[in-house]
Design a protein around this motif. Structure first.
Motif, mmCIF file in Angstrom:
data_model
loop_
_atom_site.group_PDB
_atom_site.id
_atom_site.type_symbol
_atom_site.label_atom_id
_atom_site.label_comp_id
_atom_site.label_asym_id
_atom_site.label_seq_id
_atom_site.Cartn_x
_atom_site.Cartn_y
_atom_site.Cartn_z
ATOM 1 N N THR A 34 0.837 -1.205 0.000
ATOM 2 C CA THR A 34 0.000 0.000 0.000
ATOM 3 C C THR A 34 0.870 1.253 0.000
ATOM 4 O O THR A 34 0.640 2.187 -0.774
ATOM 5 N N LEU A 35 1.892 1.275 0.841
ATOM 6 C CA LEU A 35 2.793 2.421 0.904
ATOM 7 C C LEU A 35 3.538 2.595 -0.418
ATOM 8 O O LEU A 35 3.622 3.707 -0.953
ATOM 9 N N ALA A 36 4.062 1.514 -0.964
ATOM 10 C CA ALA A 36 4.797 1.595 -2.231
ATOM 11 C C ALA A 36 3.906 2.107 -3.353
ATOM 12 O O ALA A 36 4.329 2.945 -4.161
ATOM 13 N N PHE A 50 5.317 -4.027 -10.596
ATOM 14 C CA PHE A 50 5.552 -5.411 -10.981
ATOM 15 C C PHE A 50 5.430 -6.288 -9.745
ATOM 16 O O PHE A 50 6.060 -6.019 -8.723
ATOM 17 N N ASN A 51 4.630 -7.347 -9.851
ATOM 18 C CA ASN A 51 4.427 -8.255 -8.730
ATOM 19 C C ASN A 51 4.875 -9.647 -9.161
ATOM 20 O O ASN A 51 4.340 -10.218 -10.113
ATOM 21 N N ASP A 53 4.265 -12.420 -8.033
ATOM 22 C CA ASP A 53 3.199 -13.417 -7.968
ATOM 23 C C ASP A 53 2.367 -13.455 -9.258
ATOM 24 O O ASP A 53 1.581 -14.385 -9.453
ATOM 25 N N ASP A 54 2.529 -12.486 -10.128
ATOM 26 C CA ASP A 54 1.805 -12.417 -11.397
ATOM 27 C C ASP A 54 2.725 -12.944 -12.501
ATOM 28 O O ASP A 54 3.800 -12.393 -12.745
ATOM 29 N N GLU A 55 2.308 -14.029 -13.165
ATOM 30 C CA GLU A 55 3.150 -14.654 -14.192
ATOM 31 C C GLU A 55 3.535 -13.685 -15.299
ATOM 32 O O GLU A 55 4.662 -13.728 -15.805
ATOM 33 N N LYS A 56 2.616 -12.822 -15.679
ATOM 34 C CA LYS A 56 2.895 -11.840 -16.723
ATOM 35 C C LYS A 56 4.013 -10.897 -16.267
ATOM 36 O O LYS A 56 4.932 -10.590 -17.032
ATOM 37 N N ASP A 57 3.939 -10.461 -15.027
ATOM 38 C CA ASP A 57 4.976 -9.583 -14.486
ATOM 39 C C ASP A 57 6.308 -10.317 -14.357
ATOM 40 O O ASP A 57 7.368 -9.736 -14.609
ATOM 41 N N GLN A 58 6.277 -11.598 -13.985
ATOM 42 C CA GLN A 58 7.510 -12.382 -13.901
ATOM 43 C C GLN A 58 8.243 -12.369 -15.239
ATOM 44 O O GLN A 58 9.446 -12.120 -15.299
ATOM 45 N N LYS A 59 7.509 -12.615 -16.298
ATOM 46 C CA LYS A 59 8.114 -12.632 -17.632
ATOM 47 C C LYS A 59 8.688 -11.275 -17.999
ATOM 48 O O LYS A 59 9.791 -11.184 -18.546
ATOM 49 N N ARG A 60 7.954 -10.213 -17.688
ATOM 50 C CA ARG A 60 8.433 -8.864 -18.004
ATOM 51 C C ARG A 60 9.693 -8.538 -17.215
ATOM 52 O O ARG A 60 10.627 -7.932 -17.748
ATOM 53 N N ILE A 61 9.750 -8.947 -15.956
ATOM 54 C CA ILE A 61 10.937 -8.703 -15.133
ATOM 55 C C ILE A 61 12.128 -9.458 -15.709
ATOM 56 O O ILE A 61 13.208 -8.891 -15.902
ATOM 57 N N LEU A 62 11.946 -10.741 -15.989
ATOM 58 C CA LEU A 62 13.041 -11.569 -16.493
ATOM 59 C C LEU A 62 13.542 -11.104 -17.851
ATOM 60 O O LEU A 62 14.720 -11.265 -18.177
ATOM 61 N N GLN A 63 12.655 -10.523 -18.663
ATOM 62 C CA GLN A 63 13.046 -10.042 -19.982
ATOM 63 C C GLN A 63 13.486 -8.576 -19.949
ATOM 64 O O GLN A 63 13.873 -8.027 -20.975
ATOM 65 N N GLY A 64 13.424 -7.958 -18.779
ATOM 66 C CA GLY A 64 13.833 -6.565 -18.652
ATOM 67 C C GLY A 64 12.917 -5.605 -19.389
ATOM 68 O O GLY A 64 13.357 -4.563 -19.862
ATOM 69 N N GLU A 65 11.649 -5.947 -19.459
ATOM 70 C CA GLU A 65 10.662 -5.104 -20.146
ATOM 71 C C GLU A 65 10.070 -4.096 -19.166
ATOM 72 O O GLU A 65 9.032 -4.331 -18.562
ATOM 73 N N PHE A 66 10.755 -2.970 -19.026
ATOM 74 C CA PHE A 66 10.315 -1.925 -18.116
ATOM 75 C C PHE A 66 9.948 -0.681 -18.901
ATOM 76 O O PHE A 66 10.602 -0.363 -19.900
ATOM 77 N N PRO A 67 8.903 0.024 -18.481
ATOM 78 C CA PRO A 67 8.492 1.234 -19.199
ATOM 79 C C PRO A 67 9.582 2.314 -19.099
ATOM 80 O O PRO A 67 9.895 2.769 -17.994
ATOM 81 N N ASP A 76 7.282 -5.917 -6.331
ATOM 82 C CA ASP A 76 6.654 -6.511 -5.155
ATOM 83 C C ASP A 76 6.887 -8.021 -5.170
ATOM 84 O O ASP A 76 6.840 -8.650 -6.228
ATOM 85 N N GLU A 77 7.146 -8.573 -4.018
ATOM 86 C CA GLU A 77 7.321 -10.026 -3.833
ATOM 87 C C GLU A 77 8.539 -10.588 -4.578
ATOM 88 O O GLU A 77 8.615 -11.783 -4.823
ATOM 89 N N VAL A 78 9.523 -9.755 -4.925
ATOM 90 C CA VAL A 78 10.682 -10.252 -5.678
ATOM 91 C C VAL A 78 11.585 -11.164 -4.841
ATOM 92 O O VAL A 78 12.405 -11.890 -5.410
ATOM 93 N N HIS A 79 11.408 -11.145 -3.534
ATOM 94 C CA HIS A 79 12.195 -12.067 -2.707
ATOM 95 C C HIS A 79 11.897 -13.519 -3.050
ATOM 96 O O HIS A 79 12.702 -14.400 -2.775
ATOM 97 N N LYS A 80 10.756 -13.763 -3.697
ATOM 98 C CA LYS A 80 10.384 -15.124 -4.086
ATOM 99 C C LYS A 80 11.175 -15.600 -5.297
ATOM 100 O O LYS A 80 11.196 -16.783 -5.603
#
Length: 81
Positions: A34-36, A50-51, A53-67, A76-80
């Motif tokens: 909420t704070l973030a 980016f969370n 826990d969301d498969e779509k966000d996982q793919k975007r993170i791994l592919q470096g697809e950032f706006p 969020d939840e990247v410790h996982k």
């Protein structure tokens, strides 16, 4: 952007974000996401949120697809990873 009575960490986080990355951690259910999102100025649909826990966000993170137009990204939840 920020609530009228911000959490005690808000000003410190905003100050630190001017010059470095900020990692926010704490126990479950205390309002980290909420704070973030308030600092980001949006909700979970914001393009800079980016969370892991969301498969779509996982793919975007791994592919470096950032706006490119976003100055602040929230992971969020990247410790996982």
């Amino acid at each position: 952007m920020i609530e009228p009575n911000p959490r005690y960490l808000t000003s410190a986080i905003l100050s630190d974000l001017k010059e470095k990355m900020v990692f926010l951690s704490g126990p479950r259910q205390v309002g980290k996401t909420t704070l973030a999102l308030k600092i980001l100025g949006g909700d979970e649909s914001h393009p800079a949120y980016f969370n892991w826990d969301d498969e779509k966000d996982q793919k975007r993170i791994l592919q470096g697809e950032f706006p490119p137009e976003e100055k602040l990204l929230v992971f969020d939840e990247v410790h996982k990873y």
